[in-house]
Design a protein around this motif. Structure first.
Motif, PDB file in Angstrom:
ATOM      1  N   HIS A 291      18.009 -13.809   1.286  1.00 11.73           N
ATOM      2  CA  HIS A 291      16.883 -12.889   1.441  1.00 11.73           C
ATOM      3  C   HIS A 291      17.276 -11.453   1.103  1.00 11.73           C
ATOM      4  CE1 HIS A 291      14.261 -15.927   3.078  1.00 11.73           C
ATOM      5  NE2 HIS A 291      15.169 -16.251   3.990  1.00 11.73           N
ATOM      6  N   THR A 294      16.010  -9.555  -2.036  1.00 13.56           N
ATOM      7  CA  THR A 294      14.699  -8.901  -2.074  1.00 13.56           C
ATOM      8  C   THR A 294      14.833  -7.402  -2.274  1.00 13.56           C
ATOM      9  OG1 THR A 294      13.846 -10.592  -0.556  1.00 13.56           O
ATOM     10  CG2 THR A 294      12.529  -8.593  -0.835  1.00 13.56           C
ATOM     11  N   GLU A 402      10.344  -7.780   2.644  1.00 14.22           N
ATOM     12  CA  GLU A 402       9.717  -9.101   2.612  1.00 14.22           C
ATOM     13  C   GLU A 402       8.577  -9.183   3.622  1.00 14.22           C
ATOM     14  OE1 GLU A 402      11.079 -13.810   2.726  1.00 14.22           O
ATOM     15  OE2 GLU A 402      12.523 -12.199   3.059  1.00 14.22           O
ATOM     16  N   ASP A 403       8.790  -8.627   4.793  1.00 14.70           N
ATOM     17  CA  ASP A 403       7.757  -8.630   5.829  1.00 14.70           C
ATOM     18  C   ASP A 403       6.569  -7.762   5.412  1.00 14.70           C
ATOM     19  OD1 ASP A 403       6.914  -9.510   8.435  1.00 14.70           O
ATOM     20  OD2 ASP A 403       7.217  -7.448   9.110  1.00 14.70           O
ATOM     21  N   ASP A 405       5.600  -7.042   2.379  1.00 18.65           N
ATOM     22  CA  ASP A 405       4.882  -7.609   1.239  1.00 18.65           C
ATOM     23  C   ASP A 405       4.061  -8.840   1.613  1.00 18.65           C
ATOM     24  OD1 ASP A 405       5.923  -5.647  -0.354  1.00 18.65           O
ATOM     25  OD2 ASP A 405       7.459  -6.913  -1.278  1.00 18.65           O
ATOM     26  N   SER A 406       4.478  -9.561   2.634  1.00 18.96           N
ATOM     27  CA  SER A 406       3.841 -10.844   2.947  1.00 18.96           C
ATOM     28  C   SER A 406       2.793 -10.740   4.054  1.00 18.96           C
ATOM     29  CB  SER A 406       4.903 -11.882   3.343  1.00 18.96           C
ATOM     30  OG  SER A 406       5.628 -11.431   4.489  1.00 18.96           O
ATOM     31  N   ARG A 407       2.933  -9.771   4.943  1.00 15.92           N
ATOM     32  CA  ARG A 407       2.011  -9.672   6.077  1.00 15.92           C
ATOM     33  C   ARG A 407       0.923  -8.644   5.827  1.00 15.92           C
ATOM     34  NH1 ARG A 407       5.172  -8.620  11.456  1.00 15.92           N
ATOM     35  NH2 ARG A 407       3.001  -8.582  12.153  1.00 15.92           N
TER      36      ARG A 407
END
Length: 501
Positions: A291, A294, A402-403, A405-407
């Motif tokens: 991860h 990223t 990552e958090d 971009d996804s949430r």
């Protein structure tokens, strides 16, 4: 781009005492023309070109054309000057150094780049230069002044770099080798981040090459977040991502702290983070967590920027994001013996719909006014509180990205404090033409007035004119006294007649 015109008037075709002087100055003029190449338009006018020479000459009160200091004579038309009334004349000794320095200072309004000794370079240059600026040091064998092109670069890149010159002496070889890694002159040294190895270039400096190298190295390896660089770095809620205006979500990791050894150490760590993210092979070796890739992808696509912030100078900005009880250890004036640099990351998000459809309307209440004053990009910040290990920092940033971009996170907009300009304007850049050029202009006007008075005193018509003025003044005084005497004499008989009656 409009340039200054620089012209030499010569008498090379005439056989006289002055022609020898023009011939001797010819080689110097070639050197001057080479140094000013790219900075000014250079030309030469021979006295045989009567109309042009008369246009560029001075005129005595009787109308006769002349050159006050003889020939060759050097004149310059500053940028924007279209007539001979605003041209500038060189009045000093005709040498390459004197002419170049006059042209750079009085006409182009360029700063000087001073020479420093091995004793003064540290306390007078390095210690007094702004910490966010790249230091550029020229080593010279001859001690010549910096060329106008280099001085123009010093003016144009004043917000990013500061410049100095050093006269090379063989007996000081060990000092410069141990300090900067300079083994001979000429050479150019770029000093960037604290603890970073100096960047040294040996050999003669070509102006175009130097400008390319300066543009590549104007920023520190870990750039500082300033009012001048916030939009360029993509760390501004009023701006856009470095990846482009179409990018709606991006990130800025900021290391904040007061200037000192603690901040320098952490800046070095963040440089290693940046280097590791820039090299995928090292990233795989440094971290077992997939991860973490990223953050490397975000940095490569310009959605992630790493920078540092002077927490003392930018205290309002620093307190705004580090709104914790111990933030005084990082932001504002020093209150405790130990400083604690802190890393935080900001997630910026723009609303594509609002950017596309903007409706201008007047605020009906104070609440609506404050709502309109918020920055266009929403912001969420997170502070890093773990160990200062490169792999841990990379993993933390990757998890945040990552958090983010996804949430679906709250679209929270506020008004961010302004970044404070960290440098006052230099004295030579104040005002429309600069304080220096204004003082030069005032001095030149006074000199022209004195010269004009001197010219009138040398006019052969001035003697008869003064004599005529004196005679007229004496005649008017005599006439006035005569009239007064007559009026007194005429009044005395009338008084006598009255007494007799």
């Amino acid at each position: 781009m409009e340039r200054t015109f620089f012209i030499q008037l010569s008498i090379l075709l005439s056989v006289s005492a002055e022609s020898n002087q023009s011939a001797q100055f010819a080689n110097s003029w070639k050197r001057i023309a080479a140094l000013l190449n790219g900075v000014a338009n250079i030309g030469m006018v021979e006295l045989g070109e009567v109309q042009v020479a008369a246009y560029l000459s001075e005129r005595k009160p009787m109308g006769r054309f002349f050159f006050r200091n003889g020939l060759p004579s050097v004149v310059a038309f500053p940028s924007g000057c279209k007539t001979s009334d605003c041209l500038t004349r060189f009045e000093g000794e005709l040498s390459v150094d004197a002419v170049i320095d006059w042209f750079a200072m009085a006409v182009l309004n360029l700063p000087r780049i001073f020479y420093y000794s091995k004793e003064s370079l540290g306390p007078r240059f390095l210690a007094k230069s702004s910490p966010h600026k790249v230091k550029v040091i020229f080593f010279s064998k001859t001690g010549e002044r910096a060329t106008p092109a280099i001085r123009q670069a010093a003016r144009d890149y004043w917000n990013y770099a500061t410049f100095a010159c050093v006269l090379w002496r063989e007996e000081e070889f060990s000092v410069w080798w141990n300090t900067f890694g300079v083994e001979s002159a000429p050479a150019v040294v770029f000093l960037k981040d604290p603890g970073l190895k100096p960047l040294v270039y040996h050999g003669s400096v070509n102006d175009s090459w130097f400008l390319d190298v300066l543009e590549q190295n104007k920023q520190q390896e870990l750039p500082q977040l300033r009012s001048l660089t916030s939009e360029e770095l993509g760390c501004d809620a009023r701006g856009y991502s470095r990846a482009g205006r179409d990018t709606l979500t991006w990130y800025c990791a900021i290391l904040a702290g007061r200037l000192g050894p603690e901040l320098d150490s952490m800046r070095e760590t963040m440089r290693r983070v940046q280097e590791t993210l820039s090299k995928s092979s090292e990233l795989k070796a440094a971290s077992e967590d997939e991860h973490s890739i990223t953050a490397a992808v975000a940095l490569k696509s310009k959605r992630l920027t790493l920078s540092w912030l002077d927490g003392e100078t930018q205290k309002n900005y620093c307190f705004f994001y580090l709104n914790i009880e111990s933030s005084y250890e990082t932001c504002g004036p020093r209150r405790v013996p130990t400083d604690v640099p802190r890393l935080f990351i900001i997630r910026y998000e723009r609303n594509a719909t609002e950017d596309t459809f903007k409706v201008d309307k007047k605020a009906k209440s104070i609440w609506e006014f404050h709502q309109q004053e918020v920055d266009p990009a929403a912001q969420l910040s997170v502070t890093y509180n773990v160990s200062a290990e490169v792999s841990r920092i990379i993993q933390w940033m990757s998890n945040i990205i990552e958090d983010g971009d996804s949430r679906k996170l709250p679209f929270y907009r506020v008004k961010t404090p302004e970044l404070v300009p960290e440098d006052a304007e230099p004295f030579w850049s104040r005002g429309p033409q600069g304080l220096l050029s204004k003082s030069m202009g005032t001095k030149q006007k006074i000199q022209r007035t004195i010269i004009r008075i001197y010219d009138y005193l040398g006019d052969p018509r001035i003697g008869p004119a003064l004599l005529l003025g004196a005679l007229m003044s004496f005649g008017s005084i005599w006439l006035m006294r005569t009239q007064q005497n007559r009026s007194v004499q005429s009044s005395q008989p009338s008084q006598a007649d009255n007494g007799v009656g």
